[in-house]
Design a protein around this motif. Structure first.
Motif, PDB file in Angstrom:
ATOM      1  N   GLU A  26      19.269-104.986 -68.833  1.00 34.18           N
ATOM      2  CA  GLU A  26      20.005-104.233 -70.002  1.00 34.18           C
ATOM      3  C   GLU A  26      19.440-105.025 -71.323  1.00 34.18           C
ATOM      4  OE1 GLU A  26      22.385-103.729 -66.531  1.00 34.18           O
ATOM      5  OE2 GLU A  26      21.613-105.611 -67.278  1.00 34.18           O
ATOM      6  N   GLU A  29      16.306-103.165 -72.062  1.00 34.65           N
ATOM      7  CA  GLU A  29      16.448-101.691 -72.355  1.00 34.65           C
ATOM      8  C   GLU A  29      16.985-101.945 -73.884  1.00 34.65           C
ATOM      9  OE1 GLU A  29      19.459-100.209 -70.182  1.00 34.65           O
ATOM     10  OE2 GLU A  29      18.376 -99.883 -68.356  1.00 34.65           O
ATOM     11  N   GLY A  32      13.491-102.308 -76.069  1.00 34.10           N
ATOM     12  CA  GLY A  32      12.676-101.268 -76.242  1.00 34.10           C
ATOM     13  C   GLY A  32      11.002-101.673 -76.112  1.00 34.10           C
TER      14      GLY A  32
END
Length: 264
Positions: A26, A29, A32
């Motif tokens: 997570e 994510e 990026g």
């Protein structure tokens, strides 16, 4: 449980995540692409102030670059029900900057963000008008999600953080938690402040193997704090004496015998 499934090597020695919805996966994510990472000159900061220290040594003026910064606290947390140490992991831009610089020098592409996640103790800056134990209590709740009573937070020592550049005190504490202290929805840091902290349980019996594994990026505070608490658990200074398992220490625990050596 996306983290352990996708990055099993990041959960060594029986380490378990206590925040299954907030793991390395997570956090990556949210970060990026590595292509957005860049370094710029520092114009001002709320947290540090670079300065040049001038002083005389053997009659000559010398200069030493220093960084003024806040003192800090760190907390060794032992979970009684899990028989495990509670530690945290998060992305550290300074670690990534070093990895990126090393990659550039070697003519290699930018490394993955996943290489810059470090294992650490719960910790925080001493930047509030509160006592150190109150800051520890706040950080434990914010990062790890446990409500620890102030009287359960014990000071164990004071070190100097980055003596070559920073020189600020780092005050270390010890506290024990159990499942009854867990607060639903707490822990994991402050997303609004750019934090995505994964809370981990490191089994008591494998902690020394974990600490001594040089391939695992970890803070010196964690290495000292866990080792101090581990051996104080074994000798009974922190509750009933424990017995170490041979496979769990990662150290030689047998009797040391001196033997004569005949000359060749």
């Amino acid at each position: 449980m996306a983290g352990p499934l996708k990055y099993p090597h990041m959960y060594p020695y029986g380490v378990k995540t206590l925040t299954p919805g907030q793991t390395v996966v997570e956090a990556l994510e949210m970060l990026g692409s590595e292509s957005t990472f860049r370094l710029e000159p520092l114009e001002s900061s709320m947290y540090i102030t670079p300065k040049a220290a001038k002083y005389n040594f053997r009659g000559k003026e010398r200069r030493w670059d220093v960084v003024e910064s806040h003192a800090s606290v760190g907390v060794v947390l032992y979970h009684k029900d899990l028989d495990a140490w509670i530690i945290v992991r998060q992305f550290r831009p300074a670690v990534y900057a070093t990895l990126m610089r090393e990659a550039e020098a070697a003519g290699k592409p930018k490394p993955s963000y996943s290489e810059a996640f470090t294992y650490e103790l719960c910790a925080g800056l001493i930047d509030k008008d509160k006592s150190n134990p109150e800051i520890c209590k706040e950080e434990i709740m914010e990062e790890c999600g446990f409500d620890v009573p102030l009287e359960g937070i014990r000071e164990i020592g004071v070190g100097i953080a980055s003596a070559g550049t920073q020189g600020s005190p780092h005050v270390m504490y010890y506290a024990e938690v159990d499942s009854s202290m867990a607060v639903a929805g707490a822990g994991g840091g402050l997303l609004g402040h750019g934090e995505c902290i994964e809370v981990l349980a490191l089994p008591f019996d494998s902690c020394q193997q974990f600490v001594l594994d040089g391939k695992l990026p970890k803070s010196p505070g964690l290495m000292f704090g866990i080792t101090w608490a581990y051996f104080n658990k074994l000798n009974g200074s922190l509750g009933a004496p424990r017995k170490a398992t041979a496979s769990g220490t990662g150290l030689q625990t047998g009797e040391l015998v001196l033997q004569s050596v005949l000359p060749a």
